[in-house]
Enzyme design. Structure first.
Site, PDB file in Angstrom:
ATOM      1  N   PHE A 138       0.671  -1.221   0.323  1.00  0.00           N
ATOM      2  CA  PHE A 138       0.132   0.233  -0.298  1.00  0.00           C
ATOM      3  C   PHE A 138       1.355   1.245  -0.152  1.00  0.00           C
ATOM      4  CE2 PHE A 138      -0.304  -1.814   4.490  1.00  0.00           C
ATOM      5  CZ  PHE A 138       0.417  -0.871   5.539  1.00  0.00           C
ATOM      6  N   ASN A 196      -7.957   1.808  16.763  1.00  0.00           N
ATOM      7  CA  ASN A 196      -8.706   2.354  18.396  1.00  0.00           C
ATOM      8  C   ASN A 196      -8.216   3.749  18.636  1.00  0.00           C
ATOM      9  OD1 ASN A 196      -8.152  -0.476  19.161  1.00  0.00           O
ATOM     10  ND2 ASN A 196      -6.813  -0.790  19.378  1.00  0.00           N
ATOM     11  N   HIS A 214      -2.024   2.039  12.440  1.00  0.00           N
ATOM     12  CA  HIS A 214      -1.062   2.564  14.259  1.00  0.00           C
ATOM     13  C   HIS A 214      -0.184   2.082  14.058  1.00  0.00           C
ATOM     14  CE1 HIS A 214      -3.721  -1.195  16.260  1.00  0.00           C
ATOM     15  NE2 HIS A 214      -3.020  -1.474  14.932  1.00  0.00           N
TER      16      HIS A 214
END
Length: 349
Positions: free
Chosen positions: A241, A288, A259
């Site tokens: 990516f 998160n 993250h």
């Protein structure tokens, strides 16, 4: 004469209680390692059919009998396994049963992931991470975490199982929490073994998907989606990516990926996505987010990300700042389950 009590000079009872608490924290690493060894030896599986003696367990595992007995005796004192107190018998209990192999259990898969020697070596070098802000994994193991999991099939399997168990739970929550009905195409960036894409395609039959993932894992995603009868609705795209992201999808998803990277790399990834997006495309970041009073478990994961890959959990404001640098903006933020995971809907600025 009365000695004034201060945090540095508490009363005798308070001091003793403080020392006991700190000592229990310090012994946490020993307890964890003892659990890991029991898991490595397969003790939970051996006790599944009923109590067994330490002698029988040692024979079955190839362990030193007296030492295995000592290990299980210790674990029984913290509630993992039962020491029946007669005939040298140990038994399964509610806590040890959680450790049975189960691809859908985050605790069972994480226990095996944490037991890996390269994982422990990384934590031994935590001081390096605190001093530099960099991953200690590379210093401890002579290679990066990503390189290891690319080259070592066993390490890759441990990691993918640990991540996959979390994704099995969250995938359905994402599909239930977000309405994809207005979209025709979706791209899952770093989509792992495909559980998220499978859940979304199952819930929205009119949607077609593309899953972008590193080559070894991309093939596992192909197997999962084929097994779920979804292969004709999802293209599997092996790739990186950082290098390429398919253009023009209605929705882009990226779950528990950002993250794993430091701020500079997150901006690189987001800019690449922004370039691929249409003016009306949506990006869903599922991750998160640290709130004002984060749970200890969230903060432990934050430190784990630093140690392994130099990543971090971020607050909404920290994340918004990275989006601004990337030419993106937050449209809204939705809860996903009962924990700290949020679905952040993002548009081009």
């Amino acid at each position: 004469m009365t000695v004034e009590q201060t945090p540095e000079n508490p009363g005798t009872a308070a001091r003793a209680a403080a020392e006991e608490t700190v000592n229990d924290i310090l012994q946490g690493a020993w307890k964890a390692r003892a659990i890991h060894v029991a898991v490595e030896l397969g003790v939970p599986e051996l006790l599944q059919e009923g109590p067994r003696t330490a002698t029988a367990l040692a024979e079955a595992t190839g362990a030193h009998e007296q030492t295995l007995r000592r290990l299980l005796r210790l674990l029984a004192t913290v509630g993992v396994f039962d020491d029946l107190g007669h005939d040298d018998l140990f038994a399964q209990n509610a806590l040890s049963a959680v450790l049975l192999p189960d691809p859908a259990s985050p605790v069972a898969t994480d226990a095996r992931f944490q037991a890996a020697p390269w994982h422990w070596r990384a934590w031994e070098q935590l001081t390096h991470s605190v001093r530099t802000g960099e991953a200690s994994f590379d210093v401890a193991n002579g290679t990066s975490f990503w390189q290891l999991t690319h080259e070592d099939p066993k390490a890759r399997e441990l990691f993918n199982r640990a991540m996959g168990s979390v994704s099995l739970t969250e995938a359905g929550q994402v599909a239930a929490a977000y309405d994809f009905s207005g979209a025709a195409t979706a791209v899952d960036i770093g989509g792992g073994r495909g559980s998220l894409m499978a859940a979304v395609l199952d819930a929205f039959p009119g949607l077609r998907g593309t899953l972008l993932e590193r080559p070894p894992v991309a093939e596992e995603a192909r197997e999962l989606l084929t097994g779920r009868g979804l292969a004709d609705r999802c293209e599997i795209l092996p790739g990186d990516f950082f290098e390429t992201i398919p253009d023009g999808a209605d929705v882009y998803l990226i779950k528990h990926v950002l993250h794993d990277w430091d701020d500079d790399d997150v901006v690189r990834i987001l800019r690449r996505i922004a370039t691929a997006m249409k003016p009306d495309s949506r990006l869903l970041v599922i991750d998160n987010l640290i709130d004002e009073r984060p749970a200890a478990s969230t903060l432990f994961v934050d430190l784990l990300l630093l140690v392994l890959v130099g990543g971090a959990e971020r607050s909404e404001s920290e994340f918004a700042a990275l989006l601004e640098k990337s030419g993106l903006r937050v449209e809204r933020s939705l809860p996903c389950g009962a924990g700290p995971v949020r679905i952040v809907e993002i548009r081009r600025a």
